[in-house]
Each structure stands twice: as structure tokens, then as C-alpha cells.
Design a protein around this motif. Structure first.
Motif, PDB file in Angstrom:
ATOM      1  N   VAL A  84       0.798  -3.820  -6.652  1.00 38.02           N
ATOM      2  CA  VAL A  84       0.404  -2.689  -5.799  1.00 38.02           C
ATOM      3  C   VAL A  84       1.591  -2.308  -4.930  1.00 38.02           C
ATOM      4  CG1 VAL A  84      -1.097  -1.899  -3.942  1.00 38.02           C
ATOM      5  CG2 VAL A  84      -2.046  -3.301  -5.780  1.00 38.02           C
ATOM      6  N   LEU A  85       1.998  -1.066  -5.027  1.00 40.43           N
ATOM      7  CA  LEU A  85       3.060  -0.501  -4.193  1.00 40.43           C
ATOM      8  C   LEU A  85       2.398   0.293  -3.079  1.00 40.43           C
ATOM      9  CD1 LEU A  85       6.024   0.389  -3.602  1.00 40.43           C
ATOM     10  CD2 LEU A  85       5.651   2.247  -5.222  1.00 40.43           C
ATOM     11  N   VAL A  86       2.754   0.002  -1.840  1.00 42.38           N
ATOM     12  CA  VAL A  86       2.103   0.630  -0.688  1.00 42.38           C
ATOM     13  C   VAL A  86       3.124   1.434   0.101  1.00 42.38           C
ATOM     14  CG1 VAL A  86       0.642   0.260   1.325  1.00 42.38           C
ATOM     15  CG2 VAL A  86       0.557  -1.363  -0.578  1.00 42.38           C
ATOM     16  N   VAL A  87       2.755   2.675   0.414  1.00 41.23           N
ATOM     17  CA  VAL A  87       3.601   3.553   1.222  1.00 41.23           C
ATOM     18  C   VAL A  87       2.756   4.194   2.313  1.00 41.23           C
ATOM     19  CG1 VAL A  87       5.200   4.077  -0.668  1.00 41.23           C
ATOM     20  CG2 VAL A  87       3.192   5.528  -0.312  1.00 41.23           C
ATOM     21  N   THR A  88       3.410   4.924   3.175  1.00 40.23           N
ATOM     22  CA  THR A  88       2.728   5.747   4.173  1.00 40.23           C
ATOM     23  C   THR A  88       3.033   7.206   3.866  1.00 40.23           C
ATOM     24  OG1 THR A  88       4.574   5.857   5.742  1.00 40.23           O
ATOM     25  CG2 THR A  88       3.153   3.902   5.855  1.00 40.23           C
ATOM     26  N   PRO A  89       2.272   8.140   4.447  1.00 34.54           N
ATOM     27  CA  PRO A  89       2.547   9.564   4.181  1.00 34.54           C
ATOM     28  C   PRO A  89       3.955   9.991   4.585  1.00 34.54           C
ATOM     29  CG  PRO A  89       0.371   9.306   5.163  1.00 34.54           C
ATOM     30  CD  PRO A  89       1.049   7.963   5.259  1.00 34.54           C
ATOM     31  N   PRO A 156      -2.931 -14.405  -8.121  1.00 33.88           N
ATOM     32  CA  PRO A 156      -2.455 -13.292  -7.308  1.00 33.88           C
ATOM     33  C   PRO A 156      -1.525 -12.371  -8.084  1.00 33.88           C
ATOM     34  CG  PRO A 156      -1.141 -15.228  -6.842  1.00 33.88           C
ATOM     35  CD  PRO A 156      -2.210 -15.654  -7.825  1.00 33.88           C
ATOM     36  N   GLY A 157      -1.497 -11.103  -7.647  1.00 39.54           N
ATOM     37  CA  GLY A 157      -0.546 -10.169  -8.219  1.00 39.54           C
ATOM     38  C   GLY A 157       0.687 -10.095  -7.346  1.00 39.54           C
ATOM     39  N   ARG A 158       1.258  -8.921  -7.245  1.00 43.64           N
ATOM     40  CA  ARG A 158       2.454  -8.716  -6.434  1.00 43.64           C
ATOM     41  C   ARG A 158       2.250  -7.490  -5.547  1.00 43.64           C
ATOM     42  NH1 ARG A 158       2.743 -12.983  -8.398  1.00 43.64           N
ATOM     43  NH2 ARG A 158       4.526 -13.998  -9.423  1.00 43.64           N
ATOM     44  N   LEU A 159       2.832  -7.554  -4.343  1.00 44.08           N
ATOM     45  CA  LEU A 159       2.677  -6.489  -3.362  1.00 44.08           C
ATOM     46  C   LEU A 159       4.052  -6.046  -2.892  1.00 44.08           C
ATOM     47  CD1 LEU A 159       0.643  -4.877  -1.550  1.00 44.08           C
ATOM     48  CD2 LEU A 159       0.889  -6.734   0.123  1.00 44.08           C
ATOM     49  N   VAL A 160       4.282  -4.726  -2.866  1.00 44.96           N
ATOM     50  CA  VAL A 160       5.534  -4.155  -2.363  1.00 44.96           C
ATOM     51  C   VAL A 160       5.181  -3.151  -1.275  1.00 44.96           C
ATOM     52  CG1 VAL A 160       7.604  -2.839  -2.911  1.00 44.96           C
ATOM     53  CG2 VAL A 160       6.687  -4.464  -4.586  1.00 44.96           C
ATOM     54  N   LEU A 161       5.769  -3.321  -0.099  1.00 49.28           N
ATOM     55  CA  LEU A 161       5.515  -2.443   1.039  1.00 49.28           C
ATOM     56  C   LEU A 161       6.774  -1.661   1.367  1.00 49.28           C
ATOM     57  CD1 LEU A 161       3.710  -5.011   3.406  1.00 49.28           C
ATOM     58  CD2 LEU A 161       2.677  -3.556   1.646  1.00 49.28           C
TER      59      LEU A 161
END
Length: 286
Positions: A84-89, A156-161
Motif C-alpha cells: 500500500v502506497l500512501v500519499v496526501t492530497p 504482513p504486506g509492505r507500506l510506503v508513506l
């Protein structure tokens, strides 16, 4: 002895997440809005990734035994089940988003999603997601993202912030859930000694307007993350002696004209998206 077998891990996002899926028409509009030049820059960057980083979509089983010493080792390496790749607006750096996605794509992570917290991804990010073939794009609150991370199985998977501090609560959640997490918590420092060599519109699409404007206003920063230079400067930058005082040539990354859409996150490569299981034992020495 090493064996390679094809694999496809079955992962599905929780049903409730579908209500937060971004409309395909919105992504298609961002793709068109990006224009042919920006799209070509991202496609060129993708081709560079595939050229210089081999695709590994197999499960690797390895067994080694030393009958003289009496030890054996068994090892299995396989792509993480999801990422899951997480960003902000406010995140607008297309090149850095692509650099976060490509290692997962190359090593064969079967389920990759992008989540934007408290809003929609920016136009450059949406266009990049479309070009990279990422279909699962969701808009969630921080609480909803936490629930997604808790419920997604297998794990678990992987997380990128990709953020500047707004997602710190998610980083703490990942630590609690034992999810490996990589984060870009500040924008990179660029140095562009000869801006006339580059397409600044494409560079703005790739790195965000604030990054590029800071570089143009401060052309000689003390500790740049990247040197945008001439072909000769880029060829020579890796030859700089490591025992000399820090200089522009000591930037860990150097990019020549035509590479505006490319980026590397140092510390984020294929190995981050690969899971390992290792076993050791003592064999009969007779």
C-alpha cells in the motif's frame, strides 16, 4: 540447490473499501491533463527501471547442505502479498511516486494499492498511477486506512508513506502491526546548476513546483540529494573521490537531460518488497 516456481498470491481488499474507490473517469481525466510530454517522461522512467533492474516474479527455494561441517540451510524468498502506497492530497511529485511503485511492480507484488488520506491524489500522482497500471486507488481517512492495514490478509504486506509528517500516526500503526514501512518524510534537495539544459515543466511535474523553485532560487545547496547536470557532469559524478569534502559531485544521485521523470528512493528497492523465510539445522555427518 535452488528452485524457482511461478506464484500468484491471492489477496483481496476488504469489501468496505470498494465504497472509497476513486472513480476511473477521474483518473482518466488526470492522464489526459498531464499531456504527452509528461506521459512520455514517466514512460521513459519506467523503461529505465525495467532495463536496469531484473524482473523477479518467482518464489525461490534454496537448500544448502555441508556434510563436512554438518550444517544445512533452507531459504525461501517470495514477493510480499500486498503493498500500500500512501500519499496526501498535497503530494505532487510524479517521479518520486513512480520510484515508490516500480520496485513492487518489478518483483511481482500481486496486489498494489494507492491510498490518499483525507482527499484525492493530485493530478500528477493520478496520471502516474494510470501509467503504472495501478487500478486500486482509494480515498480514506487515517482511521479507515488503519482498519485496512489491520484487515488485509494474508500479511504482513509492505507500506510506503510519502509525506512531510502528516502520516506519522500511520507510521506508528505500522510499527504496532509489524508491517515493514518505508517513508519519504521530506522533499529532496535538488541542485540544477544549468537549468537551461532541462525541461523545467517536466521537472515540475516530476518533483513538484516547490522543490524545483527552491532549487532555482538556491542553485548550490550544501547537501543536495540529486544533481541535475549535463551528460558529462553526470558521467563524472560517480568518479568523485569519497575522501574529498562534500561537493555537488557527492550527491547520491545524478540525472542527465531526458531523465526528468526518473528517481530513486535510497533504501527502497526490490529487497524491501521481498519476504524471506530461513531455516537452519544440523545434519548427520556420517
Amino acid at each position: 540447490m535452488t528452485q524457482q516456481t511461478q506464484t500468484q498470491t491471492s489477496v483481496s481488499w476488504p469489501d468496505w473499501v470498494e465504497a472509497h474507490r476513486l472513480d476511473d473517469a477521474r483518473i482518466a481525466a488526470a492522464y489526459e491533463q498531464a499531456g504527452p510530454g509528461a506521459r512520455a517522461a514517466i514512460k521513459t522512467a519506467m523503461a529505465m527501471y525495467f532495463r536496469y533492474d531484473d524482473s523477479t516474479r518467482e518464489v525461490i527455494h534454496e537448500y544448502r547442505s555441508d556434510h563436512i561441517s554438518g550444517f544445512w540451510r533452507s531459504r525461501t524468498v517470495f514477493p510480499a502479498p500486498w503493498a500500500v502506497l500512501v500519499v496526501t492530497p498535497r503530494y505532487t511529485a510524479a517521479a518520486r511516486m513512480l520510484a515508490a511503485l516500480m520496485p513492487a511492480i518489478i518483483c511481482g507484488v500481486s496486489a498494489i494499492a494507492c491510498v490518499c488520506v483525507d482527499g484525492e491524489p493530485s493530478e500528477p500522482c493520478l496520471a502516474t498511477l494510470d501509467l503504472a497500471g495501478i487500478d486500486d486507488v482509494f480515498t480514506l481517512s487515517a482511521a479507515e486506512l488503519s482498519a485496512l492495514l489491520e484487515e488485509t490478509q494474508p500479511g504482513p504486506g509492505r507500506l510506503v508513506l510519502l509525506h512531510t509528517g502528516e502520516l506519522d500516526i500511520i507510521r506508528r500503526q505500522a510499527r504496532t502491526l509489524h508491517i515493514p514501512c518505508f517513508e519519504e518524510r521530506r522533499p529532496p534537495v535538488l541542485t540544477i546548476p544549468r537549468p537551461e539544459l532541462f525541461n523545467l515543466d517536466l521537472l515540475t511535474f516530476a518533483q513538484g513546483e516547490d522543490c524545483v523553485q527552491r532549487a532555482l532560487q538556491s542553485p548550490s545547496p550544501a547537501a543536495p540529494d540529486v544533481l541535475y547536470g549535463s551528460e558529462e557532469a553526470v558521467r563524472n559524478h560517480c568518479l568523485a573521490r569519497t575522501d574529498t569534502p562534500f561537493s555537488l559531485g557527492m550527491a547520491p544521485l545524478a540525472l542527465a537531460p531526458g531523465c526528468e521523470g526518473f528517481w530513486l528512493h535510497h533504501g527502497l528497492g526490490r529487497s524491501f518488497f521481498l519476504a524471506h523465510r530461513v531455516g537452519f539445522g544440523i545434519s548427520d555427518c556420517e
